[in-house]
Design an enzyme around this catalytic site. Sequence first.
Site, PDB file in Angstrom:
ATOM      1  N   TYR A 347     -21.749 -12.514  18.474  1.00 59.68           N
ATOM      2  CA  TYR A 347     -22.456 -11.235  18.584  1.00 59.68           C
ATOM      3  C   TYR A 347     -22.212 -10.436  17.298  1.00 59.68           C
ATOM      4  O   TYR A 347     -21.068 -10.216  16.905  1.00 59.68           O
ATOM      5  CB  TYR A 347     -21.930 -10.489  19.804  1.00 59.68           C
ATOM      6  CG  TYR A 347     -22.639  -9.194  20.182  1.00 59.68           C
ATOM      7  CD1 TYR A 347     -23.723  -8.698  19.467  1.00 59.68           C
ATOM      8  CD2 TYR A 347     -22.206  -8.452  21.275  1.00 59.68           C
ATOM      9  CE1 TYR A 347     -24.352  -7.525  19.830  1.00 59.68           C
ATOM     10  CE2 TYR A 347     -22.826  -7.274  21.648  1.00 59.68           C
ATOM     11  CZ  TYR A 347     -23.894  -6.814  20.924  1.00 59.68           C
ATOM     12  OH  TYR A 347     -24.509  -5.636  21.282  1.00 59.68           O
ATOM     13  N   CYS A 348     -23.302 -10.008  16.653  1.00 60.11           N
ATOM     14  CA  CYS A 348     -23.232  -9.142  15.473  1.00 60.11           C
ATOM     15  C   CYS A 348     -22.408  -9.837  14.386  1.00 60.11           C
ATOM     16  O   CYS A 348     -22.679 -10.979  14.028  1.00 60.11           O
ATOM     17  CB  CYS A 348     -22.665  -7.786  15.871  1.00 60.11           C
ATOM     18  SG  CYS A 348     -22.689  -6.527  14.554  1.00 60.11           S
ATOM     19  N   LEU A 349     -21.389  -9.182  13.859  1.00 54.69           N
ATOM     20  CA  LEU A 349     -20.573  -9.774  12.817  1.00 54.69           C
ATOM     21  C   LEU A 349     -19.865 -11.035  13.302  1.00 54.69           C
ATOM     22  O   LEU A 349     -19.635 -11.975  12.527  1.00 54.69           O
ATOM     23  CB  LEU A 349     -19.553  -8.742  12.320  1.00 54.69           C
ATOM     24  CG  LEU A 349     -18.613  -9.149  11.193  1.00 54.69           C
ATOM     25  CD1 LEU A 349     -19.383  -9.708  10.016  1.00 54.69           C
ATOM     26  CD2 LEU A 349     -17.780  -7.956  10.763  1.00 54.69           C
ATOM     27  N   GLY A 351     -21.229 -13.170  15.168  1.00 57.07           N
ATOM     28  CA  GLY A 351     -22.244 -14.211  15.012  1.00 57.07           C
ATOM     29  C   GLY A 351     -22.359 -14.685  13.576  1.00 57.07           C
ATOM     30  O   GLY A 351     -22.572 -15.874  13.315  1.00 57.07           O
ATOM     31  N   PHE A 375     -26.317 -13.382  18.788  1.00 59.59           N
ATOM     32  CA  PHE A 375     -26.870 -12.128  19.288  1.00 59.59           C
ATOM     33  C   PHE A 375     -26.873 -11.111  18.142  1.00 59.59           C
ATOM     34  O   PHE A 375     -25.807 -10.717  17.650  1.00 59.59           O
ATOM     35  CB  PHE A 375     -26.024 -11.552  20.428  1.00 59.59           C
ATOM     36  CG  PHE A 375     -25.952 -12.389  21.672  1.00 59.59           C
ATOM     37  CD1 PHE A 375     -26.923 -13.323  21.972  1.00 59.59           C
ATOM     38  CD2 PHE A 375     -24.901 -12.219  22.562  1.00 59.59           C
ATOM     39  CE1 PHE A 375     -26.850 -14.087  23.127  1.00 59.59           C
ATOM     40  CE2 PHE A 375     -24.817 -12.971  23.721  1.00 59.59           C
ATOM     41  CZ  PHE A 375     -25.789 -13.907  24.004  1.00 59.59           C
TER      42      PHE A 375
END
Length: 615
Positions: A347-349, A351, A375
């Site tokens: 998720y985000c960083l 990811g 994500f």
Amino acid sequence: MAVIPLKRKRAAQPEPTGPATVPHPRGQRERTASPWLGDSDGELPSVSFARFEALERALAALWPAETPVAPTTAFAAWFDWAMHLASSPAKQWELGQYAFEQWQRAWRIASTGAAADCCVTPMSQDKRFADPAWREPPQALLAQYFLLTERWWQRATRGVPGVSKHHEHMVSFAARQWLDLFAPSNSVFANPVVRRRTLEQGGANLWRGASYALDDLARDALDLPPAGAEGFKPGVNVAITPGQVVLRNRLIELIQYQPTTPAVHAEPILLVPAWIMKYYILDLSPRNSLVKFLVDRGYTVFVISWKNPGAEDRNLGLDDYHHLGVKAALDAVAQIVPGARTHAVGYCLGGTLLAMGAAKIGREREKALQSMTLFAAQTDFSDPGEISLFIDESQFAHLDRSMARRGTLDKRQMRNTFQLLRSRDLIWSYRTINYLLGERAPMTDLMAWNADGTRLPYRMHREYLRRLYLDNALALGDYRLDGVPINLHDIRVPSFVLAAVQDHVAPWRSVFRLNQLCDAEQTYVLTAGGHNVGVVNPPGAVPTSYRLREWRVGERILNPDEWLAQTPATSGSWWNAWADWLDRHSSPRLQPPPAIGAENLRPLQAAPGSYVLQR
């Protein structure tokens, strides 16, 4: 008599002290080796500069006052815009004509008293003038004058010949901030909704608003969560899915969740949240918990809970986050569920780091992953959206000095940056509702989580901004993880890539670029909502929709506009579509659930663990 000059003997040249020069055949020397194009005077920065920089940072502690934006960045943007505007008569004439047209419209509004006849419609996301009272005089005139002024400044700050795109965006952003500050909706006397509320309640709303403002100031000064957030505590009413911490190191706690089904899929799931957030955005209250959703679907779920770093962790870098985070977690999952490949989710960083790790795994031909899900995670930072307003060389140097002094990037600095990006909603509308109307919006689990921020280590954030944002090294194949070159084409597993339409942190068109960097099977999903609401999107909670299209090797790659035009919207939550995708890439749900932990990974503490409670 002619004087014959004596021929001087050439002084012996000193022997080179650097590495031996590699001879090049004629015409084969790189141009960067030229003293004019390359560095002919040693390594930069020099040793003396490093010493003076350390002295500068030591002295900077004597005056810790800081500005959120580097003054040089702000001045350079304004100067670039102002000088090019001054040297472009065509743009000046255009703005003069547009001002005259706006003045004519304003005169018609004032003379007829009917703003609706020549109405300037606010932008679709601007809800400040949505109340019907704004369409009645005299406040309708104020709203129209303001919107006309806003339109003029919008044109004045854009399209000036010669201004760099970065500076144009900065000047336009600054103009918007100043206009929002002086909007009539912020005034007790100009806002008809506030006036009506004040008359109805005899000013009690303003008294309540003043008390709310003082309470907010006190909480901000004492670094306390916002009012109502104390009602949501990890382990009490959020982050309550049963599980155990099975691994703890300097940087992470790994939580394994208890199964709720008699049989599970053989492939476990590892969730890798960003470390700029607490992990429990994926395990909020039960109705909003993605962790619970996956456990109930018959998966063995693990999640990384990151430590909230302090000044003592200043030298932790991205390599450490890979080694102590993603790699350590994958190794632990492999011990607990031996012989199975893992569905890794970032998720985000988290990811972005997972994509690096997946490329490294693919390069080394390891068999650790079954699939990869991202994500709202960027892998190409060439166009990262409005956050780029705060990231350039000058701003990097300004922020670097601040982080070097503290050892971390403070959570309030990040919060203020994201609030500025959505100042109309998060600053001015908030103040109007809370301080002028005297209303406190009820706190939700997602809002409470959003206020529970974390810090970032100096070295990691420095590497992140320099190598990923400014250099875009990951997309260019120029990034090294543990000394190994990372090329996203080495990702060998199917990918599920999620982006959100209104995401201002990881814009969906930027997230979409992974399809040009990786040629493994990809399923791209565009959901309604923003960076957080788009992900926390459980089935049946609120009306929502998404678009989904699969891409396989050999098919033509669509650009974002083509993809959007050719992919129909589907009603409902993407959670179900993702779970179905996971099922198709998993073995049948026939395995008995694995035990919690392993021989060398004994349960240490009940979920949510201790790191999530650090402030």
